[in-house]
Design a protein around this motif. Structure first.
Motif, PDB file in Angstrom:
ATOM      1  N   LYS A 214       0.822  -1.205   0.000  1.00 34.38           N
ATOM      2  CA  LYS A 214       0.000   0.000   0.000  1.00 34.38           C
ATOM      3  C   LYS A 214       0.857   1.256   0.000  1.00 34.38           C
ATOM      4  O   LYS A 214       0.552   2.236  -0.695  1.00 34.38           O
ATOM      5  N   GLN A 215       1.949   1.231   0.768  1.00 37.58           N
ATOM      6  CA  GLN A 215       2.830   2.391   0.811  1.00 37.58           C
ATOM      7  C   GLN A 215       3.468   2.645  -0.554  1.00 37.58           C
ATOM      8  O   GLN A 215       3.567   3.801  -1.007  1.00 37.58           O
ATOM      9  N   ARG A 216       3.907   1.558  -1.204  1.00 34.93           N
ATOM     10  CA  ARG A 216       4.500   1.724  -2.544  1.00 34.93           C
ATOM     11  C   ARG A 216       3.455   2.235  -3.540  1.00 34.93           C
ATOM     12  O   ARG A 216       3.779   3.049  -4.418  1.00 34.93           O
ATOM     13  N   ARG A 217       2.210   1.770  -3.393  1.00 35.76           N
ATOM     14  CA  ARG A 217       1.156   2.260  -4.290  1.00 35.76           C
ATOM     15  C   ARG A 217       0.908   3.755  -4.068  1.00 35.76           C
ATOM     16  O   ARG A 217       0.736   4.525  -5.031  1.00 35.76           O
ATOM     17  N   LEU A 218       0.888   4.198  -2.804  1.00 32.97           N
ATOM     18  CA  LEU A 218       0.716   5.622  -2.527  1.00 32.97           C
ATOM     19  C   LEU A 218       1.862   6.439  -3.097  1.00 32.97           C
ATOM     20  O   LEU A 218       1.661   7.546  -3.630  1.00 32.97           O
ATOM     21  N   GLU A 219       3.083   5.911  -2.986  1.00 33.39           N
ATOM     22  CA  GLU A 219       4.228   6.618  -3.560  1.00 33.39           C
ATOM     23  C   GLU A 219       4.107   6.732  -5.076  1.00 33.39           C
ATOM     24  O   GLU A 219       4.415   7.780  -5.665  1.00 33.39           O
ATOM     25  N   ARG A 220       3.659   5.614  -5.718  1.00 31.34           N
ATOM     26  CA  ARG A 220       3.486   5.673  -7.178  1.00 31.34           C
ATOM     27  C   ARG A 220       2.401   6.680  -7.565  1.00 31.34           C
ATOM     28  O   ARG A 220       2.548   7.411  -8.549  1.00 31.34           O
ATOM     29  N   GLU A 221       1.309   6.722  -6.796  1.00 26.44           N
ATOM     30  CA  GLU A 221       0.253   7.696  -7.085  1.00 26.44           C
ATOM     31  C   GLU A 221       0.760   9.126  -6.906  1.00 26.44           C
ATOM     32  O   GLU A 221       0.415  10.010  -7.692  1.00 26.44           O
ATOM     33  N   ALA A 222       1.578   9.344  -5.873  1.00 24.37           N
ATOM     34  CA  ALA A 222       2.146  10.690  -5.680  1.00 24.37           C
ATOM     35  C   ALA A 222       3.066  11.062  -6.838  1.00 24.37           C
ATOM     36  O   ALA A 222       3.045  12.199  -7.347  1.00 24.37           O
ATOM     37  N   GLU A 223       3.897  10.088  -7.278  1.00 23.25           N
ATOM     38  CA  GLU A 223       4.772  10.365  -8.420  1.00 23.25           C
ATOM     39  C   GLU A 223       3.961  10.637  -9.680  1.00 23.25           C
ATOM     40  O   GLU A 223       4.295  11.536 -10.461  1.00 23.25           O
ATOM     41  N   ARG A 224       2.888   9.858  -9.889  1.00 26.67           N
ATOM     42  CA  ARG A 224       2.057  10.085 -11.064  1.00 26.67           C
ATOM     43  C   ARG A 224       1.384  11.455 -11.011  1.00 26.67           C
ATOM     44  O   ARG A 224       1.294  12.160 -12.020  1.00 26.67           O
ATOM     45  N   ALA A 225       0.902  11.845  -9.806  1.00 29.78           N
ATOM     46  CA  ALA A 225       0.298  13.174  -9.674  1.00 29.78           C
ATOM     47  C   ALA A 225       1.321  14.277  -9.950  1.00 29.78           C
ATOM     48  O   ALA A 225       1.010  15.294 -10.600  1.00 29.78           O
ATOM     49  N   GLU A 226       2.560  14.075  -9.495  1.00 28.58           N
ATOM     50  CA  GLU A 226       3.602  15.069  -9.761  1.00 28.58           C
ATOM     51  C   GLU A 226       3.909  15.156 -11.249  1.00 28.58           C
ATOM     52  O   GLU A 226       4.076  16.254 -11.804  1.00 28.58           O
ATOM     53  N   ARG A 227       3.978  13.975 -11.913  1.00 27.70           N
ATOM     54  CA  ARG A 227       4.215  14.000 -13.365  1.00 27.70           C
ATOM     55  C   ARG A 227       3.070  14.683 -14.106  1.00 27.70           C
ATOM     56  O   ARG A 227       3.301  15.443 -15.061  1.00 27.70           O
ATOM     57  N   GLU A 228       1.830  14.413 -13.656  1.00 22.97           N
ATOM     58  CA  GLU A 228       0.696  15.060 -14.305  1.00 22.97           C
ATOM     59  C   GLU A 228       0.728  16.569 -14.101  1.00 22.97           C
ATOM     60  O   GLU A 228       0.406  17.334 -15.015  1.00 22.97           O
TER      61      GLU A 228
END
Length: 685
Positions: free
Chosen positions: A194-208
């Motif tokens: 779950k923590q890795r998924r949250l990190e990926r979502e944060a990275e995706r939001a930053e890229r967006e």
């Protein structure tokens, strides 16, 4: 070999289970000891507090009996309250215990079995919760479950797996402990996922967000480019309107000023007068309109020709101020007396830009000096007038430079080397008389410095006028000496009954006949043009489209028949066909209420040649791409004498040459028709 491995595996598993049990027992002992120590610590703290309170009470008793008695009473009351609460809690606990024992003693065997069954079920529920059972499956039993499993509540034991791992003889409690340990490890791993998924979502939001910022930057750059193109388009349209008004003979002052500055680089466009001469004879309303037009050109041209428009604006403001002062005779002339106003104007007249700049420096030095006796309002008004004269001098110098440059270009084009005249390109130096002005000057008369500086310029003008007068007198004398005019006949030289006509009457009769002939020709030409236009309209009946008259300029080409026939441009009646293109993109993003932008779909040209000399020579056309913009092309029509070539700027796309698609190219009834549509490319998979 396999038995040894199974034994070693069993030993390792047994050691891990024993270690887990020891750790668990140790943690429980630690908790018990910690609770005992905490209780002891609390009791010791209470004893210390009570002792401290008693000692404090004894100490304070000596200092102040009233304060110590009140504090001791409150502490005793609090202690008694705590003791009563503790005694009440113990009493309730004993009563509850006695009631429970009494209920157990009075209950029947059925109630006893039901109570034990309930306790067993509660224990089983807690066990299921520890094992990870969901609330949805808590109500399932071995007899009642949708799976038909009679051993649902029993923990599944994979005997073959345990036998293979060598832990078949491990007890049930140890297996449950191992399962709980695995569940804890799975939960920890799930938390990590779950923590890795949250990190990926944060990275995706930053890229967006970065992509959105980049898109906004691109849109801003594109909008800036569109704004520049729009300004260039408006400037081009303004210049085109000016050219049309100049060509039709209804030019405004702003048209002439814009044509002058735009034709500086054109060698063929030769203007012999300075640009400020276009302002002569304008009224106050015309000058105000000219100021607004100048502001528009300054905004459109951005950084180009700003100095030119600033100077013209300064001159217009000066002329407007003069007209307003003339319209109000009682208004004072801002420090300059009316009797010497013309003399002051003559002082500035005829000076170069360098001389006026030196004069401005002297006046500013005189004003900033603030000496006694200096009339500051007079010199300030003189400085305001000098600003307009400096603008005229700069425009005059610019005009002279343009003429000199165009002359050199013409000589270079004709193969003539420019004459190396010494001092031809050097600027005129200001006068040498730069003596300081006296401290006290009368406001009603110009200063001696101004008169001294005006002397050389006025002498030069007088010499030029004298030279021109001598040239005119010499030309008149040469004409008179040549006897170019015929001698009049006397009355005796005429035959009897000869009718005499005055020269003035003969000129009037000839002018009348010429006017009648010209009016008849103009009316006939107009009637023929109306008939051709009506024929063209009838041929295009039912066709929609807008009028099209965007002519493209052509380089002047000398015609061999120009000395025999008067060259003229043909008249025309053109239409441009526009519409919507419903491709996949437009169908997705637009509808009939919000249609897409229109595009050019075709043209219809009707060129009139009623006075063509050779009717058998069919007019022709040629298409060439624009050198400055590949998206457009120049369509040129050529017919022959007495008509000049004419060209139009159209969109550069592939034509549809099928007559079924509306293509037409023929010459009939003095009308050359060229109709065509552009090809439509449809997407096919």
């Amino acid at each position: 070999m396999s038995s040894k491995q199974s034994v070693s595996r069993y030993d390792s598993r047994r050691r891990s289970v024993e270690k887990y049990q020891k750790d668990r027992a140790r943690s429980k002992d630690h908790q018990r000891s910690r609770s005992r120590s905490e209780s002891k610590h609390v009791s010791s703290i209470r004893d210390k507090k009570s002792k401290h309170k008693k000692s404090k009470k004894k100490k304070n008793k000596k200092s102040s009996s009233s304060s110590s008695s009140s504090s001791s009473d409150s502490d005793e009351e609090e202690l008694k309250l705590l003791q009563r609460l503790e005694a009440e809690r113990l009493r309730l606990k004993e009563e509850k215990k006695k009631q429970k024992e009494l209920l157990k003693a009075k209950e029947t065997p059925e109630e006893k079995r039901a109570r034990r069954l309930g306790e067993k079920q509660e224990k089983e529920r807690k066990r299921r919760e520890r094992m990870g059972w969901d609330n949805e499956y808590q109500c399932y039993t071995n007899q009642d479950n949708p799976f038909g499993d009679s051993a649902l509540t029993h923990t599944f034991v994979w005997s073959k797996k345990l036998a293979k791992e060598g832990v078949k003889t491990v007890s049930h409690d140890e297996l449950e402990a191992l399962n709980r340990q695995k569940q804890m490890e799975n939960k920890i791993e799930l938390e990590k996922v779950k923590q890795r998924r949250l990190e990926r979502e944060a990275e995706r939001a930053e890229r967006e967000s970065e992509a959105a910022a980049a898109a906004r930057a691109r849109e801003a750059a594109q909008f800036h480019s569109w704004a520049r193109h729009e300004d260039a388009f408006h400037l081009h349209q303004a210049r085109l309107r000016s050219q049309i008004r100049i060509r039709d003979g209804r030019a405004k002052p702003i048209d002439l000023l814009a044509w002058y500055v735009s034709s500086e680089q054109c060698v063929d466009a030769l203007e012999m007068h300075e640009p400020y001469t276009y302002l002569n004879g304008l009224l106050a309303q015309d000058l105000e309109d000219l100021l607004e037009d100048i502001k528009v050109y300054k905004e459109l041209e951005q950084h180009a020709n700003q100095a030119y428009w600033e100077d013209v604006q300064t001159i217009v403001l000066d002329e407007l101020g003069k007209l307003r002062r003339q319209s109000a005779p009682g208004l004072r002339r801002d420090g300059v007396h009316e009797a010497v106003a013309d003399d002051v104007t003559q002082i500035f007249k005829g000076k170069t830009g360098a001389q006026l700049e030196a004069l401005q420096a002297q006046i500013e030095h005189k004003i900033s000096g603030k000496k006694d006796g200096v009339d500051v309002p007079y010199w300030e008004s003189l400085l305001s007038q000098l600003k307009a004269h400096r603008a005229r001098a700069r425009l005059r110098d610019r005009h002279q430079d343009n003429l000199r440059r165009k002359l050199q270009l013409l000589k270079r084009e004709q193969g003539v080397q420019p004459a190396d005249a010494p001092g031809a390109d050097t600027a005129d130096a200001p006068g040498a008389d730069t003596a300081d002005a006296p401290d006290a000057d009368a406001p009603g008369s110009p200063s001696p410095e101004l008169k001294a500086e005006a002397g050389p310029a006025e002498d030069g003008e007088a010499a030029d006028e004298a030279e021109r007068a001598e040239d005119e007198a010499w030309g008149v004398a040469q004409y008179a000496a040549g006897n170019y005019s015929p001698e009049y006949l006397g009355p005796a030289a005429l035959e009897p009954a000869t009718l005499l006509t005055e020269a003035r009457e003969d000129e009037q009769r000839l002018a009348y006949l010429r006017a009648r002939l010209h009016a008849a020709a103009a009316s006939a030409q107009h009637a023929a043009l109306l008939a051709l236009t009506a024929a063209a309209r009838r041929s295009m009946a039912g066709a929609d489209g807008a009028q099209f008259s965007v002519e493209a300029p052509l380089a002047e080409q000398p015609c061999l028949w120009a000395d025999k026939y008067r060259p003229r441009k043909p008249r025309y009646f053109n239409r441009v066909h526009t519409g919507f293109e419903w491709n996949k993109y437009n169908q997705t993003h637009y509808d009939m209420d919000n249609p897409p932008p229109k595009i050019v779909q075709g043209y219809k040209f009707n060129i009139f040649y009623p006075d063509l000399i050779d009717k058998s020579d069919t007019p022709e056309f040629s298409l060439k791409p624009c050198p400055d913009n590949p998206e457009f092309a120049v369509l040129r029509f050529h017919a022959g004498p007495p008509y000049e070539d004419i060209a139009f700027k159209i969109v550069s796309r592939e034509w549809e040459y099928s007559y079924k698609r509306g293509f037409r190219c023929h010459f009939h009834n003095n009308i050359f028709q060229l109709w065509f549509h552009f090809k439509r490319y449809r997407y096919r998979r």
